[in-house]
Write a protein that holds these residues in place. Structure first.
Motif, PDB file in Angstrom:
ATOM      1  N   PRO A 223      67.674  96.320 -47.729  1.00 25.40           N
ATOM      2  CA  PRO A 223      68.964  96.175 -48.415  1.00 25.40           C
ATOM      3  C   PRO A 223      70.163  96.516 -47.532  1.00 25.40           C
ATOM      4  O   PRO A 223      71.291  96.211 -47.895  1.00 25.40           O
ATOM      5  CB  PRO A 223      68.860  97.183 -49.565  1.00 25.40           C
ATOM      6  CG  PRO A 223      67.935  98.240 -49.055  1.00 25.40           C
ATOM      7  CD  PRO A 223      66.929  97.515 -48.208  1.00 25.40           C
ATOM      8  N   TYR A 224      69.929  97.134 -46.360  1.00 30.41           N
ATOM      9  CA  TYR A 224      71.038  97.655 -45.571  1.00 30.41           C
ATOM     10  C   TYR A 224      71.683  96.604 -44.673  1.00 30.41           C
ATOM     11  O   TYR A 224      72.873  96.677 -44.399  1.00 30.41           O
ATOM     12  CB  TYR A 224      70.561  98.848 -44.738  1.00 30.41           C
ATOM     13  CG  TYR A 224      70.079  99.988 -45.591  1.00 30.41           C
ATOM     14  CD1 TYR A 224      70.986 100.791 -46.273  1.00 30.41           C
ATOM     15  CD2 TYR A 224      68.721 100.236 -45.752  1.00 30.41           C
ATOM     16  CE1 TYR A 224      70.549 101.836 -47.080  1.00 30.41           C
ATOM     17  CE2 TYR A 224      68.273 101.282 -46.554  1.00 30.41           C
ATOM     18  CZ  TYR A 224      69.184 102.069 -47.224  1.00 30.41           C
ATOM     19  OH  TYR A 224      68.745 103.087 -48.027  1.00 30.41           O
ATOM     20  N   GLY A 225      70.917  95.619 -44.219  1.00 33.18           N
ATOM     21  CA  GLY A 225      71.501  94.575 -43.379  1.00 33.18           C
ATOM     22  C   GLY A 225      72.135  95.141 -42.125  1.00 33.18           C
ATOM     23  O   GLY A 225      71.695  96.150 -41.562  1.00 33.18           O
ATOM     24  N   GLY A 226      73.202  94.484 -41.660  1.00 36.31           N
ATOM     25  CA  GLY A 226      73.884  94.934 -40.449  1.00 36.31           C
ATOM     26  C   GLY A 226      74.628  93.783 -39.807  1.00 36.31           C
ATOM     27  O   GLY A 226      74.672  92.667 -40.322  1.00 36.31           O
ATOM     28  N   LEU A 227      75.240  94.064 -38.668  1.00 37.85           N
ATOM     29  CA  LEU A 227      76.006  93.062 -37.935  1.00 37.85           C
ATOM     30  C   LEU A 227      75.755  93.254 -36.449  1.00 37.85           C
ATOM     31  O   LEU A 227      76.128  94.274 -35.871  1.00 37.85           O
ATOM     32  CB  LEU A 227      77.501  93.185 -38.239  1.00 37.85           C
ATOM     33  CG  LEU A 227      78.421  92.202 -37.504  1.00 37.85           C
ATOM     34  CD1 LEU A 227      78.117  90.767 -37.934  1.00 37.85           C
ATOM     35  CD2 LEU A 227      79.886  92.531 -37.770  1.00 37.85           C
ATOM     36  N   LEU A 228      75.100  92.265 -35.831  1.00 39.64           N
ATOM     37  CA  LEU A 228      74.816  92.279 -34.395  1.00 39.64           C
ATOM     38  C   LEU A 228      75.646  91.192 -33.726  1.00 39.64           C
ATOM     39  O   LEU A 228      75.683  90.053 -34.199  1.00 39.64           O
ATOM     40  CB  LEU A 228      73.328  92.041 -34.134  1.00 39.64           C
ATOM     41  CG  LEU A 228      72.922  92.038 -32.656  1.00 39.64           C
ATOM     42  CD1 LEU A 228      72.763  93.467 -32.144  1.00 39.64           C
ATOM     43  CD2 LEU A 228      71.629  91.263 -32.439  1.00 39.64           C
ATOM     44  N   ASN A 229      76.289  91.542 -32.633  1.00 38.14           N
ATOM     45  CA  ASN A 229      77.075  90.577 -31.852  1.00 38.14           C
ATOM     46  C   ASN A 229      76.491  90.516 -30.450  1.00 38.14           C
ATOM     47  O   ASN A 229      76.527  91.509 -29.715  1.00 38.14           O
ATOM     48  CB  ASN A 229      78.548  90.994 -31.805  1.00 38.14           C
ATOM     49  CG  ASN A 229      79.421  89.942 -31.151  1.00 38.14           C
ATOM     50  OD1 ASN A 229      79.090  88.758 -31.176  1.00 38.14           O
ATOM     51  ND2 ASN A 229      80.534  90.359 -30.593  1.00 38.14           N
ATOM     52  N   VAL A 230      75.935  89.367 -30.070  1.00 34.59           N
ATOM     53  CA  VAL A 230      75.342  89.190 -28.745  1.00 34.59           C
ATOM     54  C   VAL A 230      76.349  88.462 -27.877  1.00 34.59           C
ATOM     55  O   VAL A 230      76.795  87.355 -28.209  1.00 34.59           O
ATOM     56  CB  VAL A 230      74.019  88.396 -28.825  1.00 34.59           C
ATOM     57  CG1 VAL A 230      73.374  88.293 -27.450  1.00 34.59           C
ATOM     58  CG2 VAL A 230      73.059  89.062 -29.803  1.00 34.59           C
ATOM     59  N   VAL A 231      76.728  89.084 -26.743  1.00 29.75           N
ATOM     60  CA  VAL A 231      77.780  88.546 -25.887  1.00 29.75           C
ATOM     61  C   VAL A 231      77.364  88.653 -24.429  1.00 29.75           C
ATOM     62  O   VAL A 231      76.469  89.423 -24.064  1.00 29.75           O
ATOM     63  CB  VAL A 231      79.115  89.303 -26.096  1.00 29.75           C
ATOM     64  CG1 VAL A 231      79.617  89.142 -27.513  1.00 29.75           C
ATOM     65  CG2 VAL A 231      78.952  90.781 -25.750  1.00 29.75           C
ATOM     66  N   VAL A 232      78.046  87.850 -23.588  1.00 30.08           N
ATOM     67  CA  VAL A 232      77.952  88.016 -22.137  1.00 30.08           C
ATOM     68  C   VAL A 232      78.945  89.107 -21.764  1.00 30.08           C
ATOM     69  O   VAL A 232      80.154  88.953 -21.944  1.00 30.08           O
ATOM     70  CB  VAL A 232      78.268  86.702 -21.398  1.00 30.08           C
ATOM     71  CG1 VAL A 232      78.232  86.922 -19.893  1.00 30.08           C
ATOM     72  CG2 VAL A 232      77.286  85.614 -21.795  1.00 30.08           C
ATOM     73  N   ASP A 233      78.442  90.221 -21.276  1.00 32.09           N
ATOM     74  CA  ASP A 233      79.258  91.396 -20.973  1.00 32.09           C
ATOM     75  C   ASP A 233      79.056  91.750 -19.503  1.00 32.09           C
ATOM     76  O   ASP A 233      78.068  92.388 -19.141  1.00 32.09           O
ATOM     77  CB  ASP A 233      78.859  92.554 -21.879  1.00 32.09           C
ATOM     78  CG  ASP A 233      79.885  93.686 -21.855  1.00 32.09           C
ATOM     79  OD1 ASP A 233      80.592  93.808 -20.844  1.00 32.09           O
ATOM     80  OD2 ASP A 233      79.984  94.440 -22.838  1.00 32.09           O
ATOM     81  N   GLY A 234      80.000  91.316 -18.650  1.00 32.42           N
ATOM     82  CA  GLY A 234      79.819  91.542 -17.219  1.00 32.42           C
ATOM     83  C   GLY A 234      78.654  90.720 -16.700  1.00 32.42           C
ATOM     84  O   GLY A 234      78.591  89.505 -16.891  1.00 32.42           O
ATOM     85  N   LEU A 235      77.700  91.389 -16.051  1.00 39.12           N
ATOM     86  CA  LEU A 235      76.517  90.708 -15.519  1.00 39.12           C
ATOM     87  C   LEU A 235      75.339  90.809 -16.472  1.00 39.12           C
ATOM     88  O   LEU A 235      74.202  90.544 -16.081  1.00 39.12           O
ATOM     89  CB  LEU A 235      76.139  91.318 -14.158  1.00 39.12           C
ATOM     90  CG  LEU A 235      77.247  91.283 -13.099  1.00 39.12           C
ATOM     91  CD1 LEU A 235      76.768  91.900 -11.803  1.00 39.12           C
ATOM     92  CD2 LEU A 235      77.736  89.857 -12.862  1.00 39.12           C
ATOM     93  N   PHE A 236      75.601  91.179 -17.729  1.00 45.50           N
ATOM     94  CA  PHE A 236      74.545  91.373 -18.710  1.00 45.50           C
ATOM     95  C   PHE A 236      74.779  90.485 -19.934  1.00 45.50           C
ATOM     96  O   PHE A 236      75.904  90.075 -20.227  1.00 45.50           O
ATOM     97  CB  PHE A 236      74.493  92.834 -19.188  1.00 45.50           C
ATOM     98  CG  PHE A 236      74.225  93.838 -18.098  1.00 45.50           C
ATOM     99  CD1 PHE A 236      72.934  94.248 -17.818  1.00 45.50           C
ATOM    100  CD2 PHE A 236      75.272  94.378 -17.358  1.00 45.50           C
ATOM    101  CE1 PHE A 236      72.695  95.185 -16.823  1.00 45.50           C
ATOM    102  CE2 PHE A 236      75.045  95.300 -16.363  1.00 45.50           C
ATOM    103  CZ  PHE A 236      73.754  95.717 -16.090  1.00 45.50           C
ATOM    104  N   ILE A 237      73.722  90.222 -20.650  1.00 44.43           N
ATOM    105  CA  ILE A 237      73.804  89.778 -22.040  1.00 44.43           C
ATOM    106  C   ILE A 237      73.424  90.985 -22.883  1.00 44.43           C
ATOM    107  O   ILE A 237      72.326  91.526 -22.732  1.00 44.43           O
ATOM    108  CB  ILE A 237      72.859  88.594 -22.309  1.00 44.43           C
ATOM    109  CG1 ILE A 237      73.357  87.336 -21.589  1.00 44.43           C
ATOM    110  CG2 ILE A 237      72.771  88.312 -23.804  1.00 44.43           C
ATOM    111  CD1 ILE A 237      72.461  86.129 -21.773  1.00 44.43           C
ATOM    112  N   ILE A 238      74.348  91.422 -23.743  1.00 43.47           N
ATOM    113  CA  ILE A 238      74.140  92.664 -24.502  1.00 43.47           C
ATOM    114  C   ILE A 238      74.220  92.378 -25.988  1.00 43.47           C
ATOM    115  O   ILE A 238      75.097  91.636 -26.449  1.00 43.47           O
ATOM    116  CB  ILE A 238      75.182  93.736 -24.109  1.00 43.47           C
ATOM    117  CG1 ILE A 238      75.100  94.047 -22.608  1.00 43.47           C
ATOM    118  CG2 ILE A 238      74.968  95.008 -24.922  1.00 43.47           C
ATOM    119  CD1 ILE A 238      76.057  95.133 -22.157  1.00 43.47           C
ATOM    120  N   GLY A 239      73.301  92.968 -26.725  1.00 51.25           N
ATOM    121  CA  GLY A 239      73.337  92.910 -28.177  1.00 51.25           C
ATOM    122  C   GLY A 239      73.959  94.188 -28.722  1.00 51.25           C
ATOM    123  O   GLY A 239      73.353  95.261 -28.635  1.00 51.25           O
TER     124      GLY A 239
END
Length: 519
Positions: free
Chosen positions: A144-160
């Protein structure tokens, strides 16, 4: 690829080229022109190739580099299959550097990476291209809690990044972020996935694509999530991060139970989660305000994230994070923009009975109008909007409005192009509980709406009438008459790339699916 092949002189176009050359020979050539060994006319003795190239193969390499740099990176592998020359030219760093900048927003980071021995081509081919499908917004499957994840290109990384609301009740504070995983090429020429959960630093993880618009993460070293003090230390640390306080500072016994329940439920996943894609709502000219994500106060449950979207003459707020009473994915607010409410003078606004009388009159009128087209219990199905069939029907009706070339709905609904309404004084009725003692004292407009309430475990859900209050472009509120409580919502202002819905149909389908995940 077929176009490139024809331009390179293979396929049926060879016949056309021979015909053109024969025509040129028949017509004769100027006296100052000479023919080289390949059959091309060379004027002035230049050895830079044909003056009028008839295929891409005859263009100089520097021009081919410029042309290939303009192509989307997804088609470059096909271009490399055309011929050896194209394959060699596609090893030019300039092409891949431009693709990384234009498609993923990378700039100065590329120079640092290339200095470290990782080429732009490796970055694109081995990291950005294979994992491009996980960029954007996602909702984790955490009951029931769900959430919000944003996956982006951050510098030399892909970060969630997991987005967390501010600490209750500071709804206007910025969002908090916590990294859950990252992908990089730092230690090898192969993409490496690392889990960032816990307090011992990055460790081995894995990402699997389950199906379209869905992926899963797995931690391969869950012992990195454990703390020396055991579960008690883990709970105290989690509580300070999640709520910004200790258990002793939370005096409400019911709130303590809710917090402990959430910790036990969410910590069992150990960052092994399934995520489903979500989109930001499309912007329409008739929208009351810009749709998007907002943080809102929900009593003992703390702050939660909702998505505000517009569907004809209806404004809807869907939960992205939820609680055991009303889970994530449910329609928490349904506002009827065709039912504006003229607020009385401040003295009467302070009287909860006066406000209830105004709202209940509109509520009764709306119910009577809903019963007129059809008889029997099925007349109210369209307004229920919480059962599986109700949401599907609501989505179909919204799509019909959106596909109607913006006729009746756009004309009768509020228009964002009109000048903003004059600010009116606003005060909460006496006896209405607000988590925020400081709230806006002027508003632009107010409308009749309903809010979803339910018992623990989402039992006996029902829609209860209330008042939607628009304060400004970034804040709105809702008075829950039956609960005698007030929720204040503030816009989430973070930059969220790769998150907008391609069209209204995809967004409507996502809303329907989102509710089915937690129903």
């Amino acid at each position: 690829m077929a176009v490139c092949a024809r331009l390179c002189g293979v396929g049926q176009s060879r016949r056309c080229r021979r015909r053109q050359r024969n025509d040129q020979q028949d017509q004769g050539r100027p006296s100052d022109a000479c023919e080289d060994g390949s059959g091309h006319i060379n004027r002035g003795g230049s050895n830079r190739g044909p003056l009028h190239p008839e295929s891409l193969m005859e263009l100089p390499p520097e021009l081919l580099v410029e042309i290939f740099s303009l192509l989307p990176g997804t088609v470059l592998p096909n271009v490399a299959l055309v011929c050896k020359k194209f394959r060699q030219i596609l090893n030019t760093e300039t092409i891949w550097r431009r693709r990384c900048v234009e498609e993923f927003g990378m700039k100065e980071d590329l120079r640092k990476m290339e200095a470290g021995g990782v080429s732009s081509q490796d970055l694109y081919v081995k990291l950005l291209h294979p994992y491009r499908h996980i960029l954007g917004l996602w909702q984790p499957d955490i009951g029931p809690y769900g959430g919000l994840l944003n996956v982006v290109v951050d510098g030399l990384f892909i970060i969630g990044w997991m987005y967390l609301p501010p600490h209750d009740p500071r709804v206007e504070d910025p969002m908090r972020r916590r990294p859950l995983f990252r992908i990089h090429l730092m230690e090898s020429k192969k993409a490496t996935v690392e889990c960032m959960y816990g307090h011992k630093g990055p460790h081995k993880g894995d990402i699997q694509t389950v199906k379209k618009d869905e992926f899963s993460t797995k931690c391969n070293q869950t012992d990195h999530h454990r703390m020396p003090g055991g579960r008690q230390e883990e709970f105290r640390t989690w509580l300070e991060e999640e709520w910004g306080r200790t258990l002793e500072e939370i005096f409400h016994e019911h709130m303590q139970e809710l917090i402990l329940m959430k910790f036990i439920y969410t910590s069992q996943y150990d960052n092994c989660l399934t995520y489903r894609r979500i989109y930001l709502p499309p912007v329409m000219p008739s929208d009351l305000l810009q749709p998007g994500l907002f943080k809102g106060t929900y009593g003992s449950h703390g702050l939660e994230i909702v998505m505000l979207s517009f569907h004809g003459t209806s404004a809807r707020a869907t939960k992205l994070t939820g609680d055991p009473n009303v889970p994530a994915g449910q329609l928490t607010l349904d506002v009827d923009l065709s039912q504006p409410v003229d607020l009385p003078e401040l003295d009467k606004q302070r009287n909860i009975d006066e406000l209830s009388r105004i709202i209940l009159e509109i509520h009764g009128k709306v119910q009577r109008e809903a019963e007129q087209p059809a008889c029997g219990p099925s007349a109210n199905v369209g307004r229920a909007a919480e059962g599986a069939g109700g949401v599907e029907r609501a989505a179909e009706e919204a799509m019909e409005v959106d596909h109607g070339a913006c006729t009746d709905a756009c004309q009768s609904g509020p228009s964002s192009s009109s000048p903003p309404s004059e600010a009116k004084p606003f005060v909460l009725p006496l006896g209405v509980i607000a988590r925020n003692e400081v709230y806006p004292r002027t508003c632009r407009k107010s409308f009749y709406g309903t809010g979803l309430i339910a018992g623990h475990g989402f039992t006996s859900p029902e829609r209860t009438p209330g008042l939607f209050v628009l304060f400004d472009e970034d804040r709105f509120g809702f008075i829950w008459l039956e609960l005698k409580s007030f929720s204040l919502y503030s816009r989430l202002t973070d930059n969220l790339p790769h998150a907008h819905a391609p069209n209204m149909e995809r967004f409507e389908a996502m809303l329907c699916n989102m509710q089915s995940w937690t129903s």
